[in-house]
Scaffold this active site. Sequence first.
Site, PDB file in Angstrom:
ATOM      1  N   ALA A 218     100.389 -34.888   3.962  1.00 61.16           N
ATOM      2  CA  ALA A 218     101.309 -35.689   3.996  1.00 61.16           C
ATOM      3  C   ALA A 218     100.218 -36.915   3.987  1.00 61.16           C
ATOM      4  CB  ALA A 218     101.486 -36.215   5.787  1.00 61.16           C
ATOM      5  N   LEU A 219      99.561 -37.039   2.891  1.00 63.42           N
ATOM      6  CA  LEU A 219      98.404 -38.367   2.091  1.00 63.42           C
ATOM      7  C   LEU A 219      98.784 -39.095   2.226  1.00 63.42           C
ATOM      8  CD1 LEU A 219      96.722 -35.567  -0.818  1.00 63.42           C
ATOM      9  CD2 LEU A 219      96.451 -35.723   1.999  1.00 63.42           C
TER      10      LEU A 219
ATOM     11  N   HIS B 161      94.291 -41.065   3.043  1.00 64.44           N
ATOM     12  CA  HIS B 161      93.200 -39.856   2.828  1.00 64.44           C
ATOM     13  C   HIS B 161      92.710 -40.289   1.686  1.00 64.44           C
ATOM     14  CE1 HIS B 161      96.505 -38.028   5.568  1.00 64.44           C
ATOM     15  NE2 HIS B 161      95.310 -37.891   6.701  1.00 64.44           N
TER      16      HIS B 161
ATOM     17  N   GLY C  60      88.064 -39.992   8.687  1.00 63.76           N
ATOM     18  CA  GLY C  60      88.814 -41.208   8.470  1.00 63.76           C
ATOM     19  C   GLY C  60      88.275 -41.749   9.976  1.00 63.76           C
TER      20      GLY C  60
ATOM     21  N   LYS D  21      89.618 -43.705  11.760  1.00 68.51           N
ATOM     22  CA  LYS D  21      90.672 -43.836  12.633  1.00 68.51           C
ATOM     23  C   LYS D  21      90.769 -43.258  13.666  1.00 68.51           C
ATOM     24  CE  LYS D  21      95.117 -43.291  12.137  1.00 68.51           C
ATOM     25  NZ  LYS D  21      95.625 -42.576  13.493  1.00 68.51           N
ATOM     26  N   ASP D  22      90.071 -42.137  14.338  1.00 69.86           N
ATOM     27  CA  ASP D  22      91.028 -40.673  14.636  1.00 69.86           C
ATOM     28  C   ASP D  22      89.059 -41.189  15.181  1.00 69.86           C
ATOM     29  OD1 ASP D  22      92.750 -39.270  14.439  1.00 69.86           O
ATOM     30  OD2 ASP D  22      91.997 -39.524  12.782  1.00 69.86           O
TER      31      ASP D  22
HETATM   32  O1  PAF Z   1      92.421 -35.738  11.291  1.00 71.33           O
HETATM   33  C1  PAF Z   1      92.848 -35.056  11.027  1.00 71.33           C
HETATM   34  O2  PAF Z   1      93.466 -35.065   9.777  1.00 71.33           O
HETATM   35  C2  PAF Z   1      92.300 -33.264  11.347  1.00 71.33           C
HETATM   36  O3  PAF Z   1      92.279 -33.712  12.832  1.00 71.33           O
HETATM   37  C3  PAF Z   1      91.342 -32.544  10.706  1.00 71.33           C
HETATM   38  C4  PAF Z   1      89.847 -33.153  10.919  1.00 71.33           C
HETATM   39  C5  PAF Z   1      91.940 -32.499   9.242  1.00 71.33           C
HETATM   40  C6  PAF Z   1      91.194 -31.257  11.552  1.00 71.33           C
HETATM   41  O4  PAF Z   1      92.548 -30.677  11.274  1.00 71.33           O
END
Ligand code: PAF
Length: 285
Positions: free
Chosen positions: A35-36, A40, A153, A155-156
């Site tokens: 779901a880029l 991303h 990112g 964000k996380d």
């Molecule tokens: O941040 C994400 O999209 C996911 O947590 C990751 C790092 C791809 C792991 O599934």
Amino acid sequence: MQILRTVQELRSWTKSTRAIFGDSAKLGLVPTMGALHAGHLSLVRAAMDECSAVVVSIFVNPTQFGPSEDFDRYPRTFAADCALLEAESAQFEIAVFAPSVDELYPKGAKTFVEVDELSSRLDGHSRPGHFRGVATIVAKLLIVAAADRAYFGQKDAAQVAVIRRLTADLLIPTKIIICPIVREANGLALSSRNAYLTPEQREQALVLSRALRTIKSKFAAGEHSTTALKKAALEVFAEEPVVRLDFVEFVEWETLKPVESITEGNLCALAAYVGSTRLIDNLIF
Ligand code: PAF
């Protein structure tokens, strides 16, 4: 652009790409759940700037979703994702790693990666088991891709702390690169889950970035007490009562331990529900 479906195919790609680029080869890994969006793509572009070739993994990892979470309805847009990456890859070697669940979790799998303490803080507190799933899949991807650099990112931000800890603890040599949050012009942090929001909810969701902007300006004006900064954030959230705050926390980014007074490099992380959609956002002081 090659689409790799198996661990064996990814390992062969890594080996042959290193052979093509020789001793100076730098391979980049961009782990995603698909779901880029432009967030991303900013990771992919950062990887393209610094690496000789890049592999983007697209895998909706079941173990990081709780039983009542959105694994089943998580947006899966593989064809559109590939089209976006194809457009990036005109002059550049990009591969997509899109394995099945069975490929990454072989039958009878019993091994999981648990990052003690950090895994139960912030999102890990609200989503028990989430970081165990993240740590496990990221460790697998880092081991299989054997890339020089992996891109995530900001964000996380809590996930970043967990991943930095696990690579240090498991002696994984891949360098972890963190890229800035990408926002819409109105401040909304990009997220694949924004796709769940109605136009009205998109407006309501702006309360997250508004609260962070308020915190940032109070901090710039000299307020370092987290009690006072939290109070200011809660006042902003009170303006949008339909949005349910999960948490606003001030922590040391490395350990995710709470702090009482902000110093440089500390993290303010927040999470809130807009309808049934859980959104996160943060700022690093
Ligand atoms: O941040 C994400 O999209 C996911 O947590 C990751 C790092 C791809 C792991 O599934």
